[in-house]
Design a protein around this motif. Structure first.
Motif, PDB file in Angstrom:
ATOM      1  N   VAL A  56     -17.553 -39.147   6.936  1.00 46.36           N
ATOM      2  CA  VAL A  56     -16.167 -39.317   6.492  1.00 46.36           C
ATOM      3  C   VAL A  56     -16.090 -40.574   5.627  1.00 46.36           C
ATOM      4  CG1 VAL A  56     -13.775 -39.666   7.196  1.00 46.36           C
ATOM      5  CG2 VAL A  56     -15.265 -38.164   8.535  1.00 46.36           C
ATOM      6  N   PRO A  57     -15.683 -40.475   4.373  1.00 47.56           N
ATOM      7  CA  PRO A  57     -15.657 -41.646   3.483  1.00 47.56           C
ATOM      8  C   PRO A  57     -14.692 -42.723   3.970  1.00 47.56           C
ATOM      9  CG  PRO A  57     -15.384 -39.596   2.248  1.00 47.56           C
ATOM     10  CD  PRO A  57     -15.252 -39.251   3.682  1.00 47.56           C
ATOM     11  N   LEU A 108     -11.361 -32.787   2.378  1.00 42.29           N
ATOM     12  CA  LEU A 108     -11.083 -33.984   1.593  1.00 42.29           C
ATOM     13  C   LEU A 108     -12.332 -34.835   1.393  1.00 42.29           C
ATOM     14  CD1 LEU A 108      -7.604 -34.962   3.090  1.00 42.29           C
ATOM     15  CD2 LEU A 108      -8.077 -33.830   0.917  1.00 42.29           C
ATOM     16  N   ALA A 109     -13.209 -34.872   2.407  1.00 39.52           N
ATOM     17  CA  ALA A 109     -14.455 -35.619   2.248  1.00 39.52           C
ATOM     18  C   ALA A 109     -15.279 -35.046   1.100  1.00 39.52           C
ATOM     19  CB  ALA A 109     -15.255 -35.596   3.551  1.00 39.52           C
ATOM     20  N   THR A 110     -15.303 -33.719   1.000  1.00 37.70           N
ATOM     21  CA  THR A 110     -16.060 -33.079  -0.083  1.00 37.70           C
ATOM     22  C   THR A 110     -15.413 -33.347  -1.435  1.00 37.70           C
ATOM     23  OG1 THR A 110     -16.875 -31.354   1.388  1.00 37.70           O
ATOM     24  CG2 THR A 110     -16.869 -30.859  -0.962  1.00 37.70           C
ATOM     25  N   LEU A 111     -14.090 -33.286  -1.512  1.00 39.51           N
ATOM     26  CA  LEU A 111     -13.414 -33.556  -2.777  1.00 39.51           C
ATOM     27  C   LEU A 111     -13.670 -34.985  -3.250  1.00 39.51           C
ATOM     28  CD1 LEU A 111      -9.958 -31.778  -2.281  1.00 39.51           C
ATOM     29  CD2 LEU A 111     -11.944 -30.958  -3.552  1.00 39.51           C
ATOM     30  N   LEU A 112     -13.731 -35.925  -2.299  1.00 41.67           N
ATOM     31  CA  LEU A 112     -13.991 -37.314  -2.676  1.00 41.67           C
ATOM     32  C   LEU A 112     -15.441 -37.537  -3.090  1.00 41.67           C
ATOM     33  CD1 LEU A 112     -11.910 -39.109   0.118  1.00 41.67           C
ATOM     34  CD2 LEU A 112     -11.358 -38.983  -2.315  1.00 41.67           C
ATOM     35  N   ASP A 142      -7.519 -40.797  -4.386  1.00 42.18           N
ATOM     36  CA  ASP A 142      -7.792 -40.705  -5.817  1.00 42.18           C
ATOM     37  C   ASP A 142      -8.554 -39.415  -6.145  1.00 42.18           C
ATOM     38  OD1 ASP A 142      -6.615 -43.150  -6.182  1.00 42.18           O
ATOM     39  OD2 ASP A 142      -8.512 -44.271  -6.014  1.00 42.18           O
ATOM     40  N   GLY A 143      -8.069 -38.707  -7.151  1.00 45.51           N
ATOM     41  CA  GLY A 143      -8.808 -37.566  -7.676  1.00 45.51           C
ATOM     42  C   GLY A 143      -8.646 -36.270  -6.932  1.00 45.51           C
ATOM     43  N   VAL A 144      -7.897 -36.236  -5.811  1.00 43.75           N
ATOM     44  CA  VAL A 144      -7.763 -34.986  -5.048  1.00 43.75           C
ATOM     45  C   VAL A 144      -6.849 -34.007  -5.782  1.00 43.75           C
ATOM     46  CG1 VAL A 144      -6.856 -33.991  -2.900  1.00 43.75           C
ATOM     47  CG2 VAL A 144      -8.311 -36.035  -2.830  1.00 43.75           C
TER      48      VAL A 144
END
Length: 822
Positions: A56-57, A108-112, A142-144
């Protein structure tokens, strides 16, 4: 999205104390015996939290911590690990258990981590998708780039979403009508699709669920076509093993070797969730059912409205024997709001929700002028801006009470509610617990009250609490092989791209090949060496919800204002000429219904009567699929043709239920090919049981009504999903017969379930009728609000004798065992 940091109770009203006050008399405007038949106390439960998975970032952890989520619950982390490893997973835990975090963590972890990855989120309602959008956007990652893409999305925003959004929230209807047919415009999104989130998947049942199952297969087909064999960018292969060591790439390949996105499904507690989720997706699915979230204590009461003094329930006009559940719910809602208890009242129908809200508002304004403004109605058919405004007002506390249909049953975050009133059993134990779970979502003490309608099933349940609290939740019923679903869906798939031999297995195997041959013979598809092609210029017009066309628009004739919409399947009942239509507490009368152009013209009016449509039905047997020969009794399941027509409506006095008159209607008949379960009994066996031949029609009619009312006890259906017919001698069976049929083209799986569990179903039906205290039949046992014959003839005592004959002769099967109720 709950966490250890979000469940600390603060000062709140005492919902359990409110129940004690009601039982003692309180401020309710009536007197009589205690209406509570049973109180179940569900104790509070501590949560079990675990450390964050190491993948998890930090940015995501910080965003969650800012919203009070310091550590995940055990089930959230376990499900997220499975999904991260590429395993398709369904999280089937209680309401308020934080299922959203289980799917948001890996997504969300993958998108980041991967700036090219995309995620698709599906919800059964627009309200739920909008709520999830607020959650994801509120994290500020950011970026999602999350965005809703549904019927309410302005055209000016749609192109941007297709090209730039990475977390798209939509519903199956828009995926079916707006995304998959235009898949070329979504090619970049589909090529990079990493996760598909299917929220509240238990709601996809019957014909709707069967359609959605094929929409998901069409989605899988297009993601494969765009050829992204996905890997988790930036995550070393050694760390992709997840909980069982499977690699991400291997875990993301389907059982047939096709690569595609990982499916993460969220469900209310249900029976066999992995089986239902597997049927829905066509993939092997792992279930996570151990709930690690904390839960506040719940007081759950079963409430039966009192008998009306001097009321007769054994007359043809269906005069109610008990105080209306709608009026009872309105009084309880008003009393709860006056005590400062934030309360949601679930009501079965749109009109009922309006009645409850209006009645509660009036009572509150009489007590404290202006207090009624803190109660509102919420239902499908409202315009989008109305729904969003009501959701905000309820979340902020501006509204203290709301009467709603099941439009607010699913997922929308309503933290802070203290009590839930459930006006009538919602049809399944899954829905019952989902609705009850809307209270106490901040970990506080909660109150839930099931208020029985004057209805066979409701009456049975409030006097048999073990059927509510002592049984597991039902399994979701759907049938993707339904020919009325499979054929149209194959046409949709072919219109999106020629079907190939590989697609035959994807959509169901041998039955698909047979259906394709039939579609070719009908001229809908053309067979070529490279596959099956759609022949028409336009797209197939297929309605996922089985509603048969465009929604009927309800328009105020004097102003041209659009008040709302009604689904076409309900229009004959709800907006026929002369019908009373309610919208946000304002009453309208329908002047004209134009079915061809799908609109109803209404004018504002406040009549002192309500309207109730009456229907006549005929049925013929097409084929028998299975049967049990039990001597003088036969039990069958098979295909039938049903012809039904709304022929008149009654006007009934509001309050007393007195029938003022019956007025004719000239509406077209409707045809239905569906599946039915039916039983026959020989005239000799009925005579031996003491039933005079002249009384057989009334005996069968009463048994039919009660059996329809009790079928939801063994199948995930609602009594409005099914219909019935009885006759002393049917042309196709040549015997006294009772039919109960699915009210959807091709069937929805309910009749088959009834056939399997016939002894459990009919035994409960017999016990309900015998235990009812009325003399000759009432709405609590054998009268039906749907009856087209005015509940005449009905033979209550003889219905018990009919069912005794059936149960004495019919052998028990494994599906009738108490351990398998759903």
């Amino acid at each position: 999205m709950t966490s250890p940091a979000t469940v600390t109770p603060g000062p709140a009203p005492d919902p359990a104390g409110l129940l004690r006050r009601w039982r003692a008399g309180g401020q309710l405007p009536r007197q009589g015996p205690d209406a509570v038949t049973h109180v179940e106390r569900l104790p509070a439960r501590d949560g079990v939290s675990v450390p964050w998975p190491d993948w998890v970032p930090d940015q995501l952890r910080a965003a969650l911590a800012a919203r009070g989520v310091d550590r995940p619950w055990q089930h959230q982390a376990y499900a997220a690990e499975l999904a991260r490893a590429g395993r398709h997973v369904v999280v089937a835990t209680g309401t308020g258990s934080g299922k959203s975090l289980a799917y948001l963590l890996p997504a969300l972890a993958t998108l980041l981590a991967d700036p090219r990855a995309t995620v698709l989120y599906l919800a059964p309602t627009k309200a739920l998708a909008a709520d999830q959008l607020r959650t994801v956007a509120g994290l500020g990652l950011d970026g999602v780039r999350p965005a809703c893409y549904d019927g309410d999305t302005p055209q000016s925003e749609r192109a941007w979403i297709r090209q730039h959004a990475r977390f798209v929230l939509t519903n199956p209807d828009m995926l079916h009508r707006g995304i998959l047919p235009g898949h070329n415009g979504w090619s970049q999104f589909l090529r990079r699709l990493t996760y598909v989130i299917v929220d509240e998947c238990h709601s996809y049942r019957g014909v709707f669920g069967s359609h959605v199952a094929h929409v998901l297969r069409r989605l899988r087909r297009q993601t494969e076509r765009y050829g992204r064999v996905r890997q988790q960018a930036g995550v070393p292969a050694a760390r992709r093993g997840g909980v069982d060591g499977r690699t991400g790439a291997a875990g993301r390949a389907g059982v047939d070797g096709r690569a595609g996105p990982t499916f993460v499904l969220a469900s209310a507690t249900s029976g066999a969730p992995e089986q239902s989720a597997g049927q829905l997706t066509g993939l092997p699915v792992t279930a996570v059912t151990e709930d690690g979230a904390p839960r506040g204590a719940v007081t759950f009461a079963l409430w039966e409205p009192p008998l009306l003094p001097g009321a007769r329930a054994d007359t043809e006009d269906l005069t109610p024997a008990r105080r209306s559940a709608l009026r009872e719910s309105a009084d309880l809602l008003a009393d709860a709001v006056s005590a400062g208890v934030r309360t949601l009242a679930f009501v079965r129908s749109r009109r009922g929700a309006e009645v409850v809200a209006t009645t509660a508002r009036r009572a509150l304004d009489e007590a404290v002028p202006g207090l009624g403004a803190r109660v509102a109605a919420y239902r499908a058919g409202f315009l989008a801006e109305e729904r969003r405004a009501l959701e905000r007002s309820l979340a902020s506390g501006e509204l203290l009470g709301m009467a709603t249909t099941n439009a607010l049953e699913l997922g929308v975050d309503l933290v802070g509610l203290d009590a839930v009133l459930i006006c009538g059993y919602p049809g399944t134990r899954a829905s019952l617990w989902q609705q009850a779970g809307r209270a106490g979502r901040a970990g506080r003490e909660a109150l839930a009250v099931l208020i029985a309608r004057d209805d066979p099933l409701d009456t049975y349940l409030v006097h048999h609490p073990e059927a509510v609290f002592g049984r597991p939740v039902e399994a979701t019923v759907l049938d993707p092989t339904n020919p009325y679903v499979l054929g149209p869906q194959l046409c949709c798939a072919a219109a999106e791209g020629a079907l190939t031999s590989a697609d035959v297995e994807l959509f169901g195997g041998a039955v698909v090949k047979q259906t394709l041959d039939e579609l070719v013979a009908a001229g809908l598809l053309r067979r070529r060496p490279t596959g099956w092609y759609w022949t028409a210029a336009g797209r197939p017009d297929v309605d996922l919800r089985g509603e048969g066309g465009a929604p009927v628009q309800v328009v105020e004739e004097a102003t041209g204002r659009l008040l709302g919409t009604v689904d076409p399947g309900s229009s004959h009942f709800l907006v026929h000429p002369g019908a009373v239509y309610l919208h946000q507490g304002v009453s309208y009368v329908v002047d004209d219904l134009d079915l061809a152009d799908a609109y109803a013209l209404v004018h504002a009016e406040e009549p002192d009567w309500s309207t109730h449509a009456r229907e006549v039905t005929s049925l013929s047997v097409v084929s028998v699929r299975e049967y049990r020969d039990a001597g003088p009794v036969g039990l069958f399941v098979g295909d039938v043709d049903v012809t039904s027509q709304i022929v008149s409506y009654q006007r009934r006095r509001i309050g007393s239920g007195e029938v003022l008159d019956t007025r004719p209607l000239d509406l077209p008949a409707r045809q239905l090919r569906t599946v039915a379960v039916w039983f026959t009994a020989s005239p000799a066996a009925l005579a031996a049981a003491g039933i005079d031949p002249a009384d057989v029609p009334g005996a069968l009619h009463a048994a039919e009504h009660a059996a329809i009312g009790l079928l939801p006890l063994v199948a995930t259906c609602d009594r409005w999903d099914i219909g019935g017919l009885s006759t002393a001698s049917h042309a196709d069976t040549e015997a006294p017969t009772v039919f109960v049929y699915d009210g959807h083209p091709g069937g929805a799986g309910f009749a088959e379930r009834a056939y399997r569990a016939a002894r459990t179903w009919l035994g409960a039906t017999r016990d309900l009728i015998a235990a009812c205290g009325c003399e000759t039949g009432c709405p609590s046992c054998v009268q039906s609000p749907k009856c087209g014959n005015g509940n005449n003839p009905l033979g209550k005592a003889d219905a018990v004798r009919v069912l005794d004959v059936v149960l004495t002769n019919l052998p028990q099967t494994s599906a009738d065992q108490p351990s398998d109720p759903g």
